[in-house]
Design an enzyme around this catalytic site. Structure first.
Site, PDB file in Angstrom:
ATOM      1  N   TYR A  32      60.281  17.479  70.063  1.00  0.00           N
ATOM      2  CA  TYR A  32      59.992  16.209  70.108  1.00  0.00           C
ATOM      3  C   TYR A  32      58.718  16.213  70.213  1.00  0.00           C
ATOM      4  CZ  TYR A  32      59.319  11.469  72.850  1.00  0.00           C
ATOM      5  OH  TYR A  32      59.116  10.589  73.829  1.00  0.00           O
ATOM      6  N   GLU A 109      78.001  11.243  64.083  1.00  0.00           N
ATOM      7  CA  GLU A 109      78.188  12.387  64.554  1.00  0.00           C
ATOM      8  C   GLU A 109      77.160  13.218  65.511  1.00  0.00           C
ATOM      9  OE1 GLU A 109      79.495  13.145  60.113  1.00  0.00           O
ATOM     10  OE2 GLU A 109      77.932  13.716  60.877  1.00  0.00           O
ATOM     11  N   LYS A 111      74.212  15.900  66.724  1.00  0.00           N
ATOM     12  CA  LYS A 111      73.228  16.682  66.194  1.00  0.00           C
ATOM     13  C   LYS A 111      73.297  18.151  66.037  1.00  0.00           C
ATOM     14  CE  LYS A 111      68.264  16.289  63.916  1.00  0.00           C
ATOM     15  NZ  LYS A 111      68.155  17.219  63.870  1.00  0.00           N
TER      16      LYS A 111
END
Length: 662
Positions: A32, A109, A111
């Site tokens: 992040y 989907e 990750k």
């Protein structure tokens, strides 16, 4: 700050963290935090396009591949994905897609938080597997990938294709691996992703095979002789062929359904047996993907939604100091228990004393805690407006809390380290190092036996090894009469090792085998080394101020001096053994070593070459005279062949030592 200066600073930071992440597999910041740095750079470059340059990290996919494996150029570039951090950014992505190709279906989907790889199959046979590297050139890790049981070595049909997948380590396997490493005194992996990356990049496939890696295939990159209309069709086909495809992949009719599915995955996240760090949104229609195309670094038909690290407010009840296996003192916050990312957190790392000072963290503070990399809880912020005046400042101890020895912080380092040879926190690792081949070379004394000796209280430091008796060793598991006698003989023989081997074996911070040789050669005896002052060491070649301070601090510690005395009383050699005169057969010759040698460690082979006038370098060039090749050589062998450098094996090397075939 001036935009030009800030852009320069951001590029330097991102390049540094790219190197830590992609090349060393030792990230220092969370995904992040990295994403925020990259986002700021991209926004500044868009605002000031005249400052954008071709070498900016915003124009690249990742870092350079390591050199130990053969480089491999990808059949299809392994691009990264653009990131979204909010619902608004997902809707912006959807708007851009629909403006270009009209209404679309998406696939959402998981990750997976692992290591991306490319697998190539020719007529149904797995032929090459490579890591992502910089997106264009990766590393050929075929033999290691073959050890992953979920990768089919042969497909159902004789089809030629290229797929992309994510190698990962399940959480249970990660915890088991770290428990085993802790017992052996080895450094622990920070999280499953680092463990997966480190395991896949092992030079010995046998090590990889023991690491319980797994893989999910998430994209068909290329196929010969077949066409598909949608991404979902390709996944179904790959599943039929024997691939373990990404387990959650939901077709969504519009962006609202996409956002709902991303939220459902977020709620499911903590229940999964492996780590994910987001969700991936892809256009389902393959023809529309072709129309949308790609930029230099990412496809326009897909985006990754990244979940921010979960943060919670709690109180610092106390700050304690823990001692690691390397002697590093790490301050740890004891917290009021708080639930974060599916687990209850009651402790958090504070990294080092500088981090505490920079954040002004005090005992009694209300703080914000997050799980960096989803594994290691850390204090990221102090809520200073909630201070009552009762908070207490923390003072880092200058003595080890485990053994009382001096804890030294060298100039330019953030870590304070214990200098005590007796320190229980680092004893296992220290004895393993002392007995290793490049130190005292005590054959048969491995981690398992050392562990038993420590747990039974038969040894408490390295010197105790030389006072072991037959009756001590015969009680150990898997130790019969012959193995006990062999080990006692090996311990006795190690007493004759040269002074530099003993000095290296003590495990003094920053003093490697080369520095130990320089010091032993100059001072001649252990007594002289122990009496020497800081300036005596700094006058020696290759011994800098940090190393000098480290060795002076080590011998200033009373417990270390007592152990040296105990070693001396046991008959361990404390003097530099005069070298036998050897001829300078390698005078002016440059060697490069590659692969694992059978009869020598790399350090031993280097020492033999240097004692005979030669030089050992790390890279092959036109100036290289010989490349000494062992088992499983790397790319250095190929380069030597291309340059026409003379390649020798171990047998030829030993013939040269006898003066033959030079």
């Amino acid at each position: 700050m001036d935009p030009k200066e800030r852009i320069k600073e951001l590029r330097e930071k991102i390049n540094y963290h790219n190197y830590r992440y992609y090349v060393l597999d030792q990230p220092e910041i969370s995904d992040y935090e990295y994403d925020m740095l990259m986002r700021e750079l991209i926004e500044l470059e868009e605002k000031y396009p005249e400052l954008k340059t071709p070498d900016s990290p915003s124009q690249r996919v990742g870092g350079e591949p390591l050199k130990e494996f053969e480089p491999f150029t990808h059949v299809v570039p392994m691009l990264s994905l653009a990131n979204a951090f909010s619902e608004g950014e997902l809707r912006d992505f959807d708007r851009r897609v629909r403006e270009a190709v009209g209404d679309v279906e998406y696939v959402v989907e998981l990750k997976i938080d692992g290591l991306s790889v490319e697998l190539i199959y020719e007529k149904g046979i797995f032929t090459v597997g490579s890591t992502r590297g910089d997106g264009i050139v990766g590393e050929n890790v075929t033999q290691n990938l073959k050890t992953i049981k979920s990768i089919p070595l042969r497909l159902k049909d004789d089809v030629s294709l290229v797929v992309r997948g994510e190698v990962f380590m399940p959480r249970a396997s990660f915890e088991k691996l770290n428990e085993e490493r802790e017992k052996l005194g080895e450094s622990l992996f920070a999280n499953p992703r680092n463990a997966a990356a480190g395991s896949l990049r092992q030079l010995d496939p046998k090590v990889t095979a023991k690491r319980d890696l797994d893989i999910f295939i998430f994209n068909l990159q290329k196929i010969e002789g077949r066409k598909f209309k949608t991404h979902i069709e390709t996944l179904e086909f790959l599943n039929e062929q024997g691939f373990k495809i990404i387990p959650i992949h939901k077709k969504c009719s519009n962006i609202d359904e996409v956002i709902k599915e991303i939220e459902e995955i977020r709620n499911l996240r903590d229940k999964l047996p492996y780590d994910i760090d987001g969700a991936v949104v892809k256009v389902n229609d393959l023809e529309k993907r072709e129309i949308l195309g790609q930029t230099a670094k990412d496809p326009r038909w897909a985006i990754a939604f990244k979940y921010p690290a979960e943060r919670k407010k709690t109180k610092v009840l106390d700050i304690i100091v823990q001692v690691g296996r390397t002697g590093a003192l790490t301050p740890t916050a004891i917290l009021e228990p708080v639930a974060i990312s599916g687990s209850v957190v009651s402790r958090a790392t504070l990294h080092n004393e500088d981090y505490i000072k920079e954040k002004d963290i005090r005992i009694g503070d209300t703080v914000i805690v997050q799980k960096a990399g989803e594994i290691i809880p850390e204090v990221v912020e102090v809520v200073k407006e909630e201070r009552t005046g009762q908070e207490r400042e923390f003072v880092m101890p200058d003595r080890c809390p485990e053994c009382g020895a001096l804890a030294v912080r060298l100039l330019g380092e953030a870590i304070r380290r214990c200098t005590g040879l007796n320190c229980p926190a680092q004893l296992l690792r220290g004895i393993i190092h002392f007995a290793s081949k490049d130190a005292m070379d005590i054959e048969g004394l491995g981690p398992a036996i050392i562990n038993q000796l420590l747990s039974k209280g038969l040894i408490h430091n390295i010197a105790d090894l030389y006072y072991l008796k037959y009756e001590d060793l015969i009680q150990l598991e898997r130790m019969g009469d012959k193995s006990v006698k062999n080990l006692l003989n090996a311990i006795e023989e190690s007493k004759t090792r040269d002074l530099d081997r003993l000095l290296f074996g003590l495990g003094i911070n920053l003093i490697g085998s080369k520095a130990a040789q320089v010091i032993a050669e100059h001072f001649k005896t252990m007594d002289n080394i122990m009496k020497a002052k800081f300036e005596d060491f700094t006058q020696l070649p290759d011994i800098g101020p940090k190393m000098a301070r480290s060795i002076v601090s080590f011998f200033a510690e009373k417990q270390n001096v007592e152990i040296i005395e105990k070693l001396k009383n046991a008959g361990v050699n404390m003097k530099k053994i005069p070298k036998e005169k050897v001829n300078n057969i390698f005078e002016g010759k440059t060697f490069v070593l590659t692969g694992a040698l059978g009869n020598y460690t790399r350090e031993e082979a280097t020492r033999i070459i240097e004692e005979r006038g030669g030089k050992v370098t790390n890279s092959v060039s036109k100036k290289t005279d010989y490349v000494l090749v062992g088992k499983d050589p790397g790319s250095k062998l190929k380069k030597a062949q291309e340059l026409g450098i003379k390649i020798i094996d171990e047998k030829q090397f030993e013939e040269m030592l006898k003066g033959e075939n030079i």
